[in-house]
Design a protein around this motif. Structure first.
Motif, mmCIF file in Angstrom:
data_model
loop_
_atom_site.group_PDB
_atom_site.id
_atom_site.type_symbol
_atom_site.label_atom_id
_atom_site.label_comp_id
_atom_site.label_asym_id
_atom_site.label_seq_id
_atom_site.Cartn_x
_atom_site.Cartn_y
_atom_site.Cartn_z
ATOM 1 N N UNK A 19 0.859 -1.118 0.067
ATOM 2 C CA UNK A 19 -0.028 0.014 0.137
ATOM 3 C C UNK A 19 0.953 1.342 0.037
ATOM 4 N N UNK A 20 0.434 2.246 -0.838
ATOM 5 C CA UNK A 20 1.184 3.322 -0.817
ATOM 6 C C UNK A 20 0.536 4.476 -0.033
ATOM 7 N N UNK A 21 1.572 4.984 0.971
ATOM 8 C CA UNK A 21 0.842 6.153 1.706
ATOM 9 C C UNK A 21 1.694 7.462 1.304
ATOM 10 N N UNK A 22 1.018 8.078 0.493
ATOM 11 C CA UNK A 22 1.498 9.360 -0.322
ATOM 12 C C UNK A 22 2.326 10.186 0.603
ATOM 13 N N UNK B 220 3.355 0.384 3.177
ATOM 14 C CA UNK B 220 3.198 -0.555 4.304
ATOM 15 C C UNK B 220 2.443 -1.795 3.592
#
Lengths: 257, 257
Positions: free
Chosen positions: A231-234, A239
């Motif tokens: 998952x991308x956390x801009x 994560x």
DNA sequence: CAACGCTGTAAAGAACCGGTCACAAATCAG
DNA sequence: CTGATTTGTGACCGGTTCTTTACAGCGTTG
């Protein structure tokens, strides 16, 4: 396997017998196993032999050597992938600055002018040791077997399975995934990943990380747009997605090298 | 105000003309504005002049300097409150370890033995730059896990939950909320928030803060008019509303490196 | 109550960031 | 040495985020 066999190895190449003995004593007192050679050829032969053991901590090389230059040895070490990042301490007479410069350019890490005090030498050695220990920790891969949803990463046997099926990852991809999964479902910041992959003072484009993440995702079989795993956390990092399934994250701490 | 005037400044003090030119070119290519001096006195004069501009990113100092020692410069910088925490990279001949050690003790951050490869220098400079950038950002985000009513903010995990449900915030929104919750139910003045978000000498419209607060509120699910979470104190600042519920505010100090 | 200042709301443009891909460079295996 | 694999870079694109701007609402003050 006796006790000595587990100590970190130092290779010393110098043609002065006295100095060799002095260094050997000094370094053994510091807890190293010291292997010596008296000229360049012997040095290369020795290094070859040591590579196999995989415990070489660093090398101390005299620049003025019979048969083969110390600089040749520096070059040799830097070309062997197994010991490429072993720190090299170079010894030489105060006078020849040229060689000194050359050696540093070829990749020697530090420099000590002969004659030197034993205190000085020990200090340098410790400094080098600390440095290598630090960078190794930084680029290290978390150990153990991790499971998360349909993902299994086993760093011990270098294996990744996604829903049972084994997939092949390149070293960098593997390390990215290992770091992510070792953090359970928590975010790892881009910055931390960069350091984990390329060390404190990395010199690659930060954008590079995106590319590796991308190819990793492809191999995991992600469908573009909707990440099942990574998952991308801009603006922050990445994560592993908590699938909510049998999220049994487990680290087997058994094997510490 | 031309473009150059906005670039971060690097001060380089060295007495070797060649090296000075080399460094200037190198660093300018990296996007810095490079100011140089050739001896200690000139260096101090230069630093004094630069303090006023307030954009000093770091300093590169040779240790062997005419007129005044490089170590004097280190001491000088560490005594000026405006630039006290500017990172210092020290250059020195391979031979004088004593001075090198002394410089580090006086507060230099890193050293590089002359001669050095340009790659190495650039790598170090980048590392320093990143380090300072990171610590600046880090220091503005309170660390730990905070709970207040139905709100949970965990800065370690980069996670925000409102009544159990995770919500995604942009970096700025996250920092705003982190600051508010770290203050428990007490007010944070607009001014303080501005500094926390954009630094001591921010250059954005102050009204910008309102906008971010607004979008933050939207993401928290506030109903316009009646704030459940973020309360406005007109003319002063904002504060997190004390819901009176299980207001267990707790900071977990786990991670202090 | 009119004027002002402060804040909330909204929307538009700019800046930025990350995803994607093709290709070049470096490295590795045979 | 050669071909294959891995790694790093540049280019482009689309969407997110940030910032500015405009305007509306409201409280304060005179």
């Amino acid at each position: 396997m006796n006790e000595q066999e587990n100590r970190p190895i130092v290779v010393v190449v110098d043609d002065e017998e006295d100095l060799l003995i002095l260094l050997k004593n000094l370094l053994e007192r510091e807890g190293y196993q010291v292997l010596t050679a008296r000229d360049g050829d012997e040095g290369i032969w020795l290094l070859r032999r040591v590579i196999a053991r995989g415990r070489l901590k660093f090398a101390i090389l005299d620049l003025m050597l019979p048969v083969r230059d110390g600089i040749d040895l520096v070059r040799f070490i830097r070309k062997q992938k197994e010991i490429r990042d072993v720190p090299i301490l170079v010894l030489s007479a105060v006078s020849d600055t040229d060689k000194r410069v050359l050696a540093l350019e070829e990749g020697a890490d530090d420099f000590l002018a002969k004659p030197f005090s034993t205190r000085e030498l020990v200090a340098r050695v410790h400094a080098l040791d600390r440095r290598v220990e630090q960078t190794r920790q930084e680029s290290t891969v978390p150990r153990g077997r991790f499971e998360m949803g349909s993902l299994i990463v086993d760093t011990g046997r270098h294996e990744v399975r996604v829903s049972g099926r084994e997939i092949r990852l390149t070293p960098i991809e593997f390390r990215i995934l290992a770091h992510l999964i070792s953090q359970g479902g928590f975010v790892i910041e881009r910055h931390a990943l960069m350091i984990a992959l390329w060390g404190e003072d990395w010199e690659v484009e930060e954008h590079n990380l995106n590319v590796h993440i991308w190819s990793l995702r492809k191999k995991l079989g992600e469908t573009p747009g909707e990440p099942k795993y990574i998952e991308t956390l801009r603006g922050t990092g990445y994560r592993l997605k908590d699938t909510g399934e049998s999220t049994s994250v487990r680290a087997v701490s058994g094997e510490n090298r």
